[in-house]
Design a protein around this motif. Structure first.
Motif, short mmCIF file in Angstrom:
data_model
loop_
_atom_site.label_atom_id
_atom_site.label_comp_id
_atom_site.label_asym_id
_atom_site.label_seq_id
_atom_site.Cartn_x
_atom_site.Cartn_y
_atom_site.Cartn_z
N GLU A 95 0.45 7.62 10.43
CA GLU A 95 0.16 6.44 9.23
C GLU A 95 0.90 6.50 7.75
O GLU A 95 1.09 5.45 7.65
CB GLU A 95 -1.34 5.74 9.20
N LEU A 96 1.26 7.77 7.24
CA LEU A 96 1.77 8.04 5.95
C LEU A 96 3.15 7.17 5.99
O LEU A 96 3.15 6.26 5.09
CB LEU A 96 1.95 9.84 6.02
N ASP A 97 3.95 7.29 6.60
CA ASP A 97 5.18 6.86 6.05
C ASP A 97 5.45 5.97 6.15
O ASP A 97 5.55 5.15 5.43
CB ASP A 97 6.66 7.36 7.30
N GLY A 98 4.45 4.71 7.08
CA GLY A 98 4.45 3.58 7.11
C GLY A 98 3.24 2.63 5.93
O GLY A 98 4.15 1.93 5.26
N LEU A 99 2.66 4.16 5.16
CA LEU A 99 1.31 3.38 3.40
C LEU A 99 2.48 3.65 3.29
O LEU A 99 2.35 2.45 1.93
CB LEU A 99 0.94 4.65 4.06
N LEU A 100 3.62 4.69 2.72
CA LEU A 100 3.91 4.67 1.96
C LEU A 100 4.84 4.04 2.06
O LEU A 100 5.33 3.09 0.41
CB LEU A 100 5.17 5.97 2.11
#
Length: 202
Positions: A95-100
């Motif tokens: 989820e990190l890239d989408g959250l950023l």
């Protein structure tokens, strides 16, 4: 979850009482099996697998120190050299890239990464282990895991969830502090007040 005395010394924070149960000469594998109930993925050097019980959010230690000073709920936290590792719920790494992107940090060089399924991290020394037994720069727990801690790892909020650790808030704080730390490193002259002192983490 309190910081350990060794972690506090590394971060220059106020001292807290030592863990209730010091492992003494107990082996690393035995401590992990007894306290959090985890199995080491390798014996030498001791490693923990990511992606099943937890994922890892990793960032520079100076930025991580500032995250710990914020009012952001976290799970277990370790430091290894100049990197800090925040344990988060399994699947969080994906989820990190989408959250950023959603937080409008997409495309910014933050030095903020995540490790999920198939990854390995060095197993931090059990809390209370004498410093002489741990090599310089070895991973240590700042906020050690406890039995059942997996239920309180930062995750994406679901329907009806209360005030548990929130992955969105943690990523937002981590991204902000990574950016600020990068700016400080660029502007602070070496050896002058305000310069980032990372030697204490190595």
């Amino acid at each position: 979850m309190a910081l350990t005395a060794a972690g506090n010394a590394a971060l220059g924070l106020a001292a807290v009482p030592p863990p209730r149960t010091a492992p003494g000469a107990e082996s690393c594998a035995a401590w992990y099996a007894r306290v959090p109930g985890w199995t080491l993925a390798a014996a030498a050097p001791a490693r923990l697998a990511t992606g099943t019980v937890f994922d890892v959010l990793e960032l520079p230690a100076d930025a991580g120190t500032q995250v710990l000073r914020r009012r952001v709920a976290t799970g277990p936290v370790a430091v290894a050299g100049r990197r800090m590792r925040f344990l988060v719920a399994p699947g969080a790494a994906e989820e990190l890239d989408g959250l950023l992107d959603w937080l409008e940090w997409g495309g910014v060089d933050l030095d903020l990464t995540a490790l999920g399924e198939g990854g390995l991290i060095a197993a931090p020394a059990p809390p209370g282990q004498p410093a002489a037994h741990a090599p310089r720069g070895a991973a240590v727990w700042l906020r050690p895991p406890e039995q059942g801690c997996e239920a309180s790892l930062p995750a994406l909020p679901g329907p009806g969830q209360g005030d548990g650790p929130d992955l969105v808030r943690l990523v937002a704080a981590a991204a902000t502090e990574c950016h600020r730390a990068r700016l400080r490193r660029r502007t602070a002259p070496a050896g002058r007040p305000g310069a980032v002192d990372q030697a204490r983490f190595s």
